[in-house]
Design an enzyme around this catalytic site. Structure first.
Site, PDB file in Angstrom:
ATOM      1  N   ARG A 238       0.854  -1.184   0.000  1.00  0.00           N
ATOM      2  CA  ARG A 238       0.000   0.000   0.000  1.00  0.00           C
ATOM      3  C   ARG A 238       0.891   1.235   0.000  1.00  0.00           C
ATOM      4  O   ARG A 238       1.848   1.316   0.787  1.00  0.00           O
ATOM      5  CB  ARG A 238      -0.890   0.041   1.251  1.00  0.00           C
ATOM      6  CG  ARG A 238      -2.083  -0.891   1.215  1.00  0.00           C
ATOM      7  CD  ARG A 238      -3.131  -0.455   0.184  1.00  0.00           C
ATOM      8  NE  ARG A 238      -4.294  -1.320   0.182  1.00  0.00           N
ATOM      9  CZ  ARG A 238      -4.433  -2.415  -0.568  1.00  0.00           C
ATOM     10  NH1 ARG A 238      -3.460  -2.780  -1.404  1.00  0.00           N
ATOM     11  NH2 ARG A 238      -5.536  -3.139  -0.504  1.00  0.00           N
ATOM     12  N   GLU A 267      -4.049   7.320  -5.442  1.00  0.00           N
ATOM     13  CA  GLU A 267      -4.223   6.604  -6.722  1.00  0.00           C
ATOM     14  C   GLU A 267      -5.540   7.013  -7.347  1.00  0.00           C
ATOM     15  O   GLU A 267      -6.522   7.205  -6.625  1.00  0.00           O
ATOM     16  CB  GLU A 267      -4.192   5.093  -6.463  1.00  0.00           C
ATOM     17  CG  GLU A 267      -2.846   4.623  -5.917  1.00  0.00           C
ATOM     18  CD  GLU A 267      -2.841   3.150  -5.512  1.00  0.00           C
ATOM     19  OE1 GLU A 267      -3.846   2.452  -5.753  1.00  0.00           O
ATOM     20  OE2 GLU A 267      -1.837   2.704  -4.962  1.00  0.00           O
ATOM     21  N   HIS A 286      -0.984  -0.035  -9.736  1.00  0.00           N
ATOM     22  CA  HIS A 286      -1.641  -0.920  -8.752  1.00  0.00           C
ATOM     23  C   HIS A 286      -2.211  -2.155  -9.463  1.00  0.00           C
ATOM     24  O   HIS A 286      -3.417  -2.390  -9.464  1.00  0.00           O
ATOM     25  CB  HIS A 286      -2.743  -0.175  -7.982  1.00  0.00           C
ATOM     26  CG  HIS A 286      -3.156  -0.887  -6.717  1.00  0.00           C
ATOM     27  ND1 HIS A 286      -3.622  -0.241  -5.600  1.00  0.00           N
ATOM     28  CD2 HIS A 286      -3.179  -2.214  -6.406  1.00  0.00           C
ATOM     29  CE1 HIS A 286      -3.921  -1.126  -4.655  1.00  0.00           C
ATOM     30  NE2 HIS A 286      -3.659  -2.339  -5.126  1.00  0.00           N
TER      31      HIS A 286
HETATM   32  C1  8YV Z   1      -6.822  -4.562  -5.442  1.00  0.00           C
HETATM   33  C2  8YV Z   1      -5.270  -5.163  -3.674  1.00  0.00           C
HETATM   34  O1  8YV Z   1      -7.679  -4.669  -4.421  1.00  0.00           O
HETATM   35  O2  8YV Z   1      -6.085  -7.222  -2.879  1.00  0.00           O
HETATM   36  C3  8YV Z   1      -5.620  -6.121  -2.610  1.00  0.00           C
HETATM   37  O3  8YV Z   1      -5.422  -5.767  -1.432  1.00  0.00           O
HETATM   38  O4  8YV Z   1      -4.712  -4.159  -3.436  1.00  0.00           O
HETATM   39  C4  8YV Z   1      -5.638  -5.416  -5.105  1.00  0.00           C
HETATM   40  O5  8YV Z   1      -5.791  -6.746  -5.383  1.00  0.00           O
HETATM   41  C5  8YV Z   1      -7.516  -4.832  -6.719  1.00  0.00           C
HETATM   42  O6  8YV Z   1      -7.488  -3.645  -7.369  1.00  0.00           O
HETATM   43  C6  8YV Z   1      -8.931  -5.322  -6.657  1.00  0.00           C
HETATM   44  O7  8YV Z   1      -9.809  -4.264  -6.347  1.00  0.00           O
END
Ligand code: 8YV
Length: 332
Positions: A238, A267, A286
């Site tokens: 993150r 983002e 991401h």
């Molecule tokens: C995103 C992620 O969530 O799983 C996570 O924590 O950061 C990613 O896989 C993805 O953009 C699905 O919304």
């Protein structure tokens, strides 16, 4: 009289076949991805809502939870759940589910991709060919991965998957984690280090910790000053666990060699961000989990978590299982 189906809010890219699985058990209220549910959902639907299926772009904070008084389940289409105020949800008896396990390989692959890209200077290498510089001589030499030290800050499922890949590249792997992973140590997958020692020793420092109030901004000036000047920071976790302004300064001043970032504080990243002007940074949007296969597996799990909870079956992946244990199959 037939019982009416429970209402669920869906704010996620659910493909038609999985949508049918939800519709067999629930009435869907569709909300565009990323919209605040306390604003985008009409009052009557907010009162009726028992479940939510959402992405990390949906804030499920105190205001949202208060606005959905009958809510019982939030199924997050992600392994991370920093978009959700879990203590508040737990206090209100709202079960939170996520998608652990199914994305580990994809995120670990991208992490290694960033490591290789930086070590072998592949972005510059691509430009070298396209710009015809090759006609005037050979490309500059780069660095081996073999023998370099990969420092994993966080040794959960994804950290371990990265360690396995790094071993195949003959890297030395060290890790720091709140709890020691004695099994990985015994398997020879990674050696434990205190946090400061890890940061000082790593040639590549790769972040695999969740975002929480404790970890927010936890990698900042102090950490960059402690890193080798030749070391790289990799972040596929993150963005906000890193103090981005401090990272930019460290990169601009050459106090670290570079960074590979799949995640940022804000983002989507503004192309005017100083990060975009730095040649020693490789950026991704991401996309750690963004493969066809992995996103499908994540959505299958997210849908199953939701439908199971709505129909009295114990969901596979619960963030606050105590909520389920307290109310069991009668949760919804
Ligand atoms: C995103 C992620 O969530 O799983 C996570 O924590 O950061 C990613 O896989 C993805 O953009 C699905 O919304």
């Amino acid at each position: 009289m037939p019982q009416s189906l429970p209402t669920v809010i869906v704010s996620a890219p659910v493909p038609p076949d999985l949508r049918s699985a939800v519709e067999a058990a629930c009435r869907i209220v569709e909300v565009p991805i990323g919209e605040r549910l306390d604003r985008a959902v009409p009052a009557a639907e907010r009162q009726a809502a028992r479940g939510v299926l959402c992405t990390v772009r949906t804030p499920v904070d105190a205001a949202t939870l208060e606005a959905l008084p009958g809510l019982k389940v939030v199924s997050n289409f992600a392994v991370g759940f920093d978009n959700i105020d879990v203590p508040h949800a737990t206090g209100r008896g709202v079960l939170v589910c996520n998608t652990p396990g199914v994305l580990d390989r994809a995120v670990a692959d991208l992490t290694m991709g960033l490591v290789i890209c930086l070590a072998r200077d592949m972005v510059a290498g691509d430009a070298f060919v396209r710009q015809g510089k090759w006609q005037r001589g050979a490309a500059p030499l780069t660095s081996d991965l073999a023998g370099k030290t990969l420092g994993l800050l966080g040794m959960g499922r994804i950290g371990r998957m990265v360690a396995r890949r790094a071993q195949a590249f003959d890297m030395r792997v060290i890790y720091h984690n709140r709890n020691r992973d004695t099994q990985s140590e015994a398997q020879g997958l990674a050696a434990y280090r205190q946090r400061d020692a890890l940061i000082a020793e790593a040639d590549f420092l790769s972040v695999h910790i969740p975002l929480s109030p404790e970890t927010r901004g936890s990698i900042g000036t102090r950490e960059f000053d402690a890193m080798k000047r030749t070391a790289y920071l990799i972040n596929t976790a993150r963005g906000a666990v890193v103090d981005e302004a401090a990272l930019v300064r460290a990169l601009q001043e050459g106090r670290i060699a570079g960074a590979g970032l799949d995640v940022m504080e804000r983002e989507p990243l503004d192309p005017g961000s100083p990060l975009c002007a730095l040649p020693n940074v490789v950026l991704q949007a991401h996309v750690g989990s963004a493969t066809v296969e992995t996103r499908r597996a994540m959505m299958e799990l997210a849908v199953r978590n939701l439908v199971d909870a709505m129909t009295g079956r114990t969901p596979q992946a619960m963030v606050n299982p105590a909520v389920w244990d307290a109310s069991g199959a009668g949760h919804v």
